[in-house]
Motif scaffolding. Sequence first.
Motif, short mmCIF file in Angstrom:
data_model
loop_
_atom_site.label_atom_id
_atom_site.label_comp_id
_atom_site.label_asym_id
_atom_site.label_seq_id
_atom_site.Cartn_x
_atom_site.Cartn_y
_atom_site.Cartn_z
N MET A 1 -12.70 1.33 -1.45
CA MET A 1 -11.80 1.83 -0.41
C MET A 1 -11.83 0.93 0.81
N ALA A 2 -13.06 0.56 1.21
CA ALA A 2 -13.20 -0.29 2.39
C ALA A 2 -12.53 -1.64 2.14
N PHE A 3 -12.75 -2.16 0.94
CA PHE A 3 -12.20 -3.47 0.60
C PHE A 3 -10.66 -3.43 0.62
N LEU A 4 -10.12 -2.40 -0.03
CA LEU A 4 -8.66 -2.30 -0.11
C LEU A 4 -8.02 -2.06 1.26
N THR A 5 -8.67 -1.21 2.05
CA THR A 5 -8.15 -0.95 3.39
C THR A 5 -8.09 -2.24 4.19
N ASP A 6 -9.18 -2.98 4.11
CA ASP A 6 -9.25 -4.24 4.84
C ASP A 6 -8.14 -5.18 4.38
N LEU A 7 -8.00 -5.28 3.07
CA LEU A 7 -7.03 -6.20 2.49
C LEU A 7 -5.61 -5.83 2.91
N LEU A 8 -5.27 -4.55 2.71
CA LEU A 8 -3.89 -4.12 2.96
C LEU A 8 -3.53 -4.21 4.44
N LEU A 9 -4.42 -3.70 5.28
CA LEU A 9 -4.09 -3.71 6.71
C LEU A 9 -4.10 -5.13 7.28
N ASN A 10 -4.98 -5.97 6.73
CA ASN A 10 -4.98 -7.37 7.16
C ASN A 10 -3.65 -8.03 6.82
N LYS A 11 -3.16 -7.71 5.64
CA LYS A 11 -1.89 -8.26 5.17
C LYS A 11 -0.77 -7.82 6.10
N LEU A 12 -0.79 -6.51 6.41
CA LEU A 12 0.22 -5.95 7.31
C LEU A 12 0.18 -6.65 8.67
N GLU A 13 -1.06 -6.81 9.19
CA GLU A 13 -1.21 -7.52 10.47
C GLU A 13 -0.61 -8.91 10.40
N GLY A 14 -0.92 -9.58 9.29
CA GLY A 14 -0.42 -10.95 9.11
C GLY A 14 1.09 -10.99 9.17
#
Lengths: 377, 206
Positions: B179-192
């Motif tokens: 969950m932590a990994f996916l959250t980081d990945l998805l929200l990072n992508k969104l930020e990008g």
Amino acid sequence: MVIFKNVTKTFGRHAVISDMNLEISRGQLAVLIGPSGCGKTTTLKLINRLQDLTSGNIFVDGKDISETNPVELRRSIGYVIQQIGLFPNMTIEQNIEVVPRLLKYPKEKCHERTRELLDMVGMEPSKYLGRYPFELSGGQQQRIGVLRALATSPPLMLMDEPFGALDPITRDSLQDEIKKLQKSLGITIVFVTHDMDEAIKLADVIILMKDGKIVQKAPPEELLANPANGFVREFTGKKRIKANYDLDLVHEIMNPSVVVVTKEKGFAGSLDLMRKRNVDSLVVIDDAGHLEGVITVEALLGAAKRKRIGTIGEVELLKVPTIDQYAQARDAFSIIIEKKLPFLLVVDNNNRLKGIVTKTSVVKALASIVWKDENNE
Amino acid sequence: MAELVHRITAHLLISVTGVAFAAAVGIIIGILLTYAEKLASLVMGAIEVLQTIPSLAMLSILLIFFGLGNTTAIMAIFFYSLLPIVRNTYTGIQSVEPFLIEAGRGMGMNTLQVLLKVQIPNAVPVIVSGLRISLITAYGIVTIAVLVGGGGLGRYVYRGTQTQDMGMLLTGAIPISLMAFLTDLLLNKLEGLLNRRVRTANTPEN
Ligand SMILES: Nc1ncnc2c1ncn2[C@@H]1O[C@H](COP(=O)(O)OP(=O)(O)O)[C@@H](O)[C@H]1O
Ligand SMILES: [Mg+2]
């Protein structure tokens, strides 16, 4: 349209504008010019009340602006800032419609107007409406910046070095556009620049400033002919010295004999002509000498593979960059070098072909500067 | 299996509720602070103190007020999330290019319109980054909150450590990490994606 009466603006103890009196008439394009920090931007911001004046009065369209609501005043004046300042979170359409929507214009009207504006500067609406600013080139962003200020057809526009960071060809065409718009819409523009060439090209009247004061206000020709004092002479100096060069304008360094054809020229004849004159492209003009485009030998042979070609009018012509015959020669050179062009066609203001500038012209022009008069008769 | 799915859902739900609550309050505080810069460091200092409280201590204190159960976990998440959200909202809004604000004002936006149409939308990437940090922290807090009667995947981890059952422990730990990994990945992508828009718009090349 805009009147300054004894206007002073101080930041702390430092007077940025001191006791300024100025009158800009309706329909004029007035250019504010002067060294960096002389108060040009501040002068603009005083007009739309982004800055409040310390003393004096400013009248816009006869009304003392200190008696107006600043927000309403700003909505009625077009404003283009130096950094363009398109809103990155909004599409091109939303950017252009900011002021109309603030004024609660009906949506349909806004959309219609936006399309009209994009058409006016040759940007295909269906292609650009939904894009974001970051997807546009610098020149396109500048165009949108200007359109955004024009959206409600304000009678007065303030433009702060709007074409600063552009390549010469884009700058040149935007200058032409703004001048055309200003004349056709009859709007008043206060235009800030630090580029004397730009001022001379655009201005109905040039207002030269120094340390928050107006040094001279005059039409361009008069400013050049009768500088009020040493400062004006020095400021316009670069221009005057350059005028002494023989190699100044494009038409003086171009090659006037271009290998041209009309659309009626036959396929075989065209190839023959290219071979004889040892060129790999022909410039196509109409009967009146207007430039239609360029046809290269590859395009011609390529098209001939696909279908039988009678005359070259049947082949799609290449659109190529052009430059005005009275433009600066150095601008032509930098375009050729920056855009890696084999040549640049020279036209008059009716798009009639006048000549061609090639890399050879560049070298010849440079040589004649190095070896002075040898090339001049 | 049904229990696992149920616990994953609960874990997520508790975390998101706590962060959402903090976002509602934190974003408003962050925005208000941009109009009171002198107060900003004071308020953020105070919120920072909250962050230094160890999570077990925080949970025990909150237990007194909210009793056993998920409410205590949600409140703990709320307090921990407040700082990243307030700070990122504040700096996000502060870092919007002044010339954009001036463009807005110059075109006739009033203060509220500048805030809503220019400042907040352009601060969104930074605010999202605050939410990302908060959410990942929250997953950890929910895990510990099993000690104050909270639901979620912490139960597996707790039982696993108590009975020295590695399988049980991993049943909890693996989904949490994922969950932590996916959250980081998805929200990072969104930020990008959001950042690309915001960053590159105002630097016309050529
Ligand atoms: N908000 C401000 N506060 C203090 N000084 C300012 C401010 N804005 C401009 N100035 C000063 O006023 C002078 C004129 O600035 P400006 O109008 O931006 O000049 P220009 O546009 O001609 O380069 C400069 O010395 C500048 O430092
Ligand atoms: Mg300036």
